[in-house]
Design a protein around this motif. Structure first.
Motif, short mmCIF file in Angstrom:
data_model
loop_
_atom_site.label_atom_id
_atom_site.label_comp_id
_atom_site.label_asym_id
_atom_site.label_seq_id
_atom_site.Cartn_x
_atom_site.Cartn_y
_atom_site.Cartn_z
N GLU A 63 0.69 -1.20 -0.07
CA GLU A 63 -0.09 -0.12 -0.11
C GLU A 63 0.84 1.19 0.01
O GLU A 63 0.50 2.09 -0.70
N ASN A 103 6.96 6.25 -10.82
CA ASN A 103 6.31 5.12 -11.01
C ASN A 103 6.89 4.15 -11.93
O ASN A 103 7.07 2.86 -11.80
N GLY A 121 2.35 1.34 -3.46
CA GLY A 121 1.44 1.84 -4.67
C GLY A 121 0.95 3.66 -4.52
O GLY A 121 0.76 4.17 -5.46
N ASP A 158 -4.27 -5.53 -0.53
CA ASP A 158 -3.79 -4.96 -1.57
C ASP A 158 -4.24 -5.43 -2.87
O ASP A 158 -4.33 -4.78 -4.07
N ARG A 208 -7.67 -3.90 -5.93
CA ARG A 208 -7.74 -4.05 -7.26
C ARG A 208 -8.96 -4.81 -7.92
O ARG A 208 -9.70 -4.27 -8.68
N ARG A 245 2.05 -1.04 -6.97
CA ARG A 245 1.17 -2.13 -5.94
C ARG A 245 1.12 -3.50 -5.96
O ARG A 245 1.56 -4.26 -5.21
N PRO A 257 -0.91 1.77 -9.35
CA PRO A 257 -1.62 0.40 -9.08
C PRO A 257 -0.62 -0.72 -9.42
O PRO A 257 -0.76 -1.65 -8.76
#
Length: 594
Positions: A105, A500, A108, A429, A434, A117, A114
């Motif tokens: 978490e 990211n 992410g 998670d 998701r 994560r 996402p």
């Protein structure tokens, strides 16, 4: 009262205590299941963290690896202890201040992705499942001996016990269970060590006894060096391995420790950031009690075992088969032989069991002259040493029963922590983060418990044929955490520039390369016989599979930094977030996050 009944009393009483605590402190909400409601006192958390961190690898396996290798395996002590210091100084306070439930978490949110994560979840599952295999291996060894069943049956019994208290208790139940387990395991480790140190040196403190004189008037380590070299083994106190691999292995254990999610999760359970720092300090105190004792346990056990095989000295005759079968001092050999983890064979039929290094040229000459047919102490699983130690030293039956309970406490406490990390990653998670963002709290708890049950089943299956001794299997897990999670956490806290794309690329490269390197040496998915190399002749220079995590981490850092510099820098709000995490003020309230 016979020994089997004593073992049942100690093990049964300790299990009743653990399960009772788990029921009393069972989790009723996701906050209690993941973070014990964030109400754990720093001293309590320090003790629970120590139990979580000192696994079967520390209690059962580490002293055995040190005993039969000596100085070169002191890397386990240096790597694991140094890694905890890294975790306490560089990660724990900042992650607690961030105020989330899980490591994925944080990754992410920090890398606003996402995908990041999800990759963190995969990394966590791979490392934690490998780690659990090592714990279940230790559970099987302990149950097999003290319930007098074979190793596989012991493993299955242990799996049922873990399921009973970890699935229902969650982090809240596991926290208070681990406090009880720490008390049991530290008493079980130190009390026999005190007895044995008094027997050999007259010093009641094992760490001091290691450097004291034995009854012969010589220092213990000097006596041990002389005996093992007389039998063709390498000197106990000298470095014989490859220094480069030793350095990488120590580094891999250090940064792997700092990247282990089940330990990091413990710092999410305290009320404040300052409590996270105090928890770290108390944990080091509780860890030191065992880690200062372990080298003495290994050395003294090696001396006792060798002297039992050569009771009149290494230049006299070896122990006779008749003595092994009739002398109560050797009962431990018959007992452990039943587990399949210890064995001897009179190859030359002379009625004696010669224990020596039959690969040493000087011993081959002596063997040829004496008519020996090779080393007759044919099987000694390193994982049994600490559990067998009280029997080898002829200590009272209650001490043997206490060690049985302690070994199981060490394995079960860490197994429970790892299973919590796995279940949290899957339910919080993956499922909530998701697959089903609107899942109810009850549904999330159910998915966490199902994930935990599935993880126990997989770990039990793989634990029947583990890729090494408990500590060696755990070292692989540390390497995987080092190569995937630790760099992402470090860059997430201390670098505003890593974005990211860079974080995802780094984790994928670090994890992927390390997994492939391990499978090439240990077998694909740890299936025996599918490996292309082994650690005695590794693929890359002298780097063993247990040491490759440091290389994987370096590749992770390099990839993440290069990709981040080639792509757009993180948004300003993410840079501000990094800045706020590093400011040492109070932690924000926990949020569910998606």
């Amino acid at each position: 009262m016979d020994q089997f009944t004593l073992n049942l009393i100690f093990v049964g009483a300790s299990f009743a205590l653990y399960i009772g605590i788990a029921i009393w402190a069972r989790a009723g909400s996701t906050s209690e299941f993941y973070a014990a409601g964030r109400g754990v006192h720093p001293v309590t958390n320090g003790m629970a963290t120590a139990a979580d961190w000192m696994s079967a690898a520390s209690f059962i396996s580490m002293a055995g690896l040190i005993a039969f290798t000596g100085y070169d395996n002191s890397t386990y002590l240096m790597g694991w202890t140094g890694g905890y210091v890294l975790l306490a100084l560089l990660l724990a306070p900042y992650l607690r201040k961030f105020g989330k439930f899980t490591v994925p978490e944080f990754i992410g949110d920090r890398f606003y992705s996402p995908t990041a994560r999800l990759v963190a979840v995969i990394s966590l599952l791979v490392a934690s499942l490998t780690y659990v295999i090592g714990q279940m291996t230790g559970v099987g060894v302990a149950f097999g001996r003290f319930l007098e069943v074979d190793n596989t049956t012991g493993l299955l019994i242990g799996a049922v016990v873990v399921f009973a208290y970890a699935v229902f208790g969650g982090m809240k139940g596991v926290t208070y269970t681990q406090v009880a387990q720490y008390c049991v395991l530290i008493a079980a480790y130190t009390i026999p060590a005190v007895f044995i140190s008094l027997q050999l040196t007259g010093n009641p403190i094992p760490a001091f006894g290691l450097f004291a004189e034995t009854g012969s008037g010589e220092p213990l380590l000097q006596t041990l060096d002389q005996i093992v070299t007389d039998l063709g083994f390498k000197a106990y106190t000298q470095h014989h391995g490859d220094t480069f691999n030793m350095l990488l292995f120590t580094l891999s254990l250090m940064i792997g420790t700092a990247g282990l999610p089940h330990v990091i999760m413990r710092f999410f359970t305290v009320p404040k950031v300052s409590d996270a720092r105090w928890s770290a300090g108390w944990t080091l105190v509780f860890i030191a009690l065992l880690y200062l004792t372990a080298p003495a346990v290994g050395a003294m056990a090696r001396l006792n075992i060798t002297q039992q095989f050569w009771p009149q000295g290494t230049n006299a005759e070896a122990v006779s088969v008749e003595t092994i079968e009739s002398d109560p001092a050797y009962d431990w050999m018959a007992t452990w032989q039943q587990t399949g983890l210890l064995g001897w064979e009179d190859k030359n039929g002379d009625g004696r069991i010669q224990y020596y290094n039959d690969a040493a040229p000087e011993m081959q000459e002596r063997a040829a002259a004496a008519g020996w047919q090779g080393n007759e102490f044919v099987n000694f699983n390193n994982d049994i040493l600490v559990l067998a130690n009280p029997e080898i030293a002829n200590l009272p039956g209650w001490v043997i029963g206490l060690v049985a309970a302690g070994g199981l406490a060490a394995a079960l406490s860490t197994a429970a922590g790892l299973l919590l990390a796995i279940s949290s990653a899957v339910s919080h998670d993956l499922v909530k983060g998701r697959i089903a963002p609107n899942i109810s709290e009850k549904g999330e708890l159910l998915s966490a418990r199902i994930a935990m049950a599935a993880a126990i089943a997989v770990a039990t299956y793989l634990g029947i044929n583990p890729p090494g001794f408990a500590a060696q299997t755990v070292a692989l897990a540390f390497g995987l955490a080092a190569a995937s999670i630790f760099p992402a956490l470090m860059m997430g806290i201390f670098s505003k520039r890593v974005n990211n794309t860079g974080a995802v690329a780094g984790m994928l490269v670090g994890l992927g390369v390390t997994v492939v390197y391990i499978f090439l040496h240990k077998g694909w998915f740890f299936v025996p016989g599918t490996n292309s190399f082994d650690d005695s002749d590794p693929l890359l220079f002298t780097v063993k599979s247990t040491s490759f995590g440091a290389v994987g981490a370096l590749l992770n850092f390099a990839t993440a930094i290069m990709v981040s510099r080639a792509t757009q820098e993180p948004p300003q709000e993410i840079q501000d977030l990094v800045e706020s995490v590093r400011i040492p003020r109070g932690a924000g309230a926990a949020t569910a996050g998606h």
